[in-house]
Design an enzyme around this catalytic site. Sequence first.
Site, mmCIF file in Angstrom:
data_model
loop_
_atom_site.group_PDB
_atom_site.id
_atom_site.type_symbol
_atom_site.label_atom_id
_atom_site.label_comp_id
_atom_site.label_asym_id
_atom_site.label_seq_id
_atom_site.Cartn_x
_atom_site.Cartn_y
_atom_site.Cartn_z
ATOM 1 N N LYS A 126 1.185 4.105 -2.870
ATOM 2 C CA LYS A 126 0.442 5.544 -2.351
ATOM 3 C C LYS A 126 1.947 6.229 -2.931
ATOM 4 O O LYS A 126 2.224 7.234 -2.834
ATOM 5 C CB LYS A 126 0.387 5.702 -1.169
ATOM 6 C CG LYS A 126 -0.470 4.832 -0.929
ATOM 7 C CD LYS A 126 -2.100 5.721 -1.735
ATOM 8 C CE LYS A 126 -3.495 5.453 -1.278
ATOM 9 N NZ LYS A 126 -4.565 6.205 -2.317
ATOM 10 N N TYR B 83 1.189 -1.235 -0.267
ATOM 11 C CA TYR B 83 -0.416 -0.186 -0.074
ATOM 12 C C TYR B 83 0.810 1.232 -0.115
ATOM 13 O O TYR B 83 0.708 1.723 -0.826
ATOM 14 C CB TYR B 83 -0.974 -0.318 1.405
ATOM 15 C CG TYR B 83 -1.851 1.701 1.310
ATOM 16 C CD1 TYR B 83 -2.926 1.169 0.762
ATOM 17 C CD2 TYR B 83 -1.300 2.201 2.608
ATOM 18 C CE1 TYR B 83 -3.657 2.497 0.869
ATOM 19 C CE2 TYR B 83 -2.275 3.387 2.414
ATOM 20 C CZ TYR B 83 -3.253 3.081 2.039
ATOM 21 O OH TYR B 83 -4.374 4.597 1.552
#
Length: 262
Positions: free
Chosen positions: A158, A154
């Site tokens: 990002k 994750y």
Amino acid sequence: MPASPQKVALVTGAARGIGLATAKKFLAEGWRVALLDIEGELQARAAAALNDPDNTLAIACDVSDAAAVGAATAAVMNRFGRLDALVNNAGVAVFAPVLETSNADWNRIMAVNLSGPFLCTKAAVPLMRELGGGAIVNITSISAVRASTLRSAYGTSKAGLAHLTKQLAVELASLNIRVNAVAPGPIDTAMAKEVHTREIRADYHDAIPLNRYGLEEELAEAIYFLCSGSASYITGQILAVDGGFDAAGIGLPTLRGERRNG
Ligand SMILES: NC(=O)c1ccc[n+]([C@@H]2O[C@H](COP(=O)([O-])OP(=O)(O)OC[C@H]3O[C@@H](n4cnc5c(N)ncnc54)[C@H](O)[C@@H]3O)[C@@H](O)[C@H]2O)c1
């Protein structure tokens, strides 16, 4: 003088949470909004609840599917005839130790969180170019700025999106398209309420100078600002909306606690 035409925003992941709050903010400011989500039924219900059919369009679409994204932007043009702003908000979060992060999870997270904004941008830029400019806001995360456990996939997706934001800002400036990002800290979405235990919430409160979670509406304000004419000289920036979480660095929760209590 002729009235200026109503502006149009496309918000991805708009069936709930930050995306839905952002769509509401655009509507409140007089824009028309295309709300896009992979959960087509949830999206249709959320859009219907806005009770503004003239100014809303619900689209079922997976942002990682290039053909579906192309069809979605065509639907926006068909209905509203222009596109002024794109908010790349759709995202998936799987928090797991690296050895328990399956290859499929890794690929899906990259496909939605990083390739999705790339595909949506490629579809939106020609429409904005036609208008003489536009604005794109990517929703990254504080996990793109500071590393923590369980977020190898994750956080990396990002961080990639944060860099893509700068690449696009530099490249698209010549088309008068501004590209910025908003990096939320922990936000009190329905999902956070469900998955954050009392202990996790207390830890976050300790680590965040403002001593609380953010609200979806507070994110919407920042996203709208970056899309609006008020941000006309801002591009290539990543705005943390995080109660000071990033600024605090390692932080000294005990000292902050003493100050609050003292
Ligand atoms: N909530 C937080 O604390 C927090 C913190 C940092 C960053 N963020 C980021 O903010 C964004 C919104 O988060 P949220 O908390 O509102 O999440 P959420 O899960 O409530 O909403 C995300 C929406 O995106 C949709 N979506 C997922 N995959 C999609 C796909 N492939 N195509 C189209 N739509 C898809 C989901 O159906 C959902 O409606 C995400 O990018 C998330 O990573 C959230």
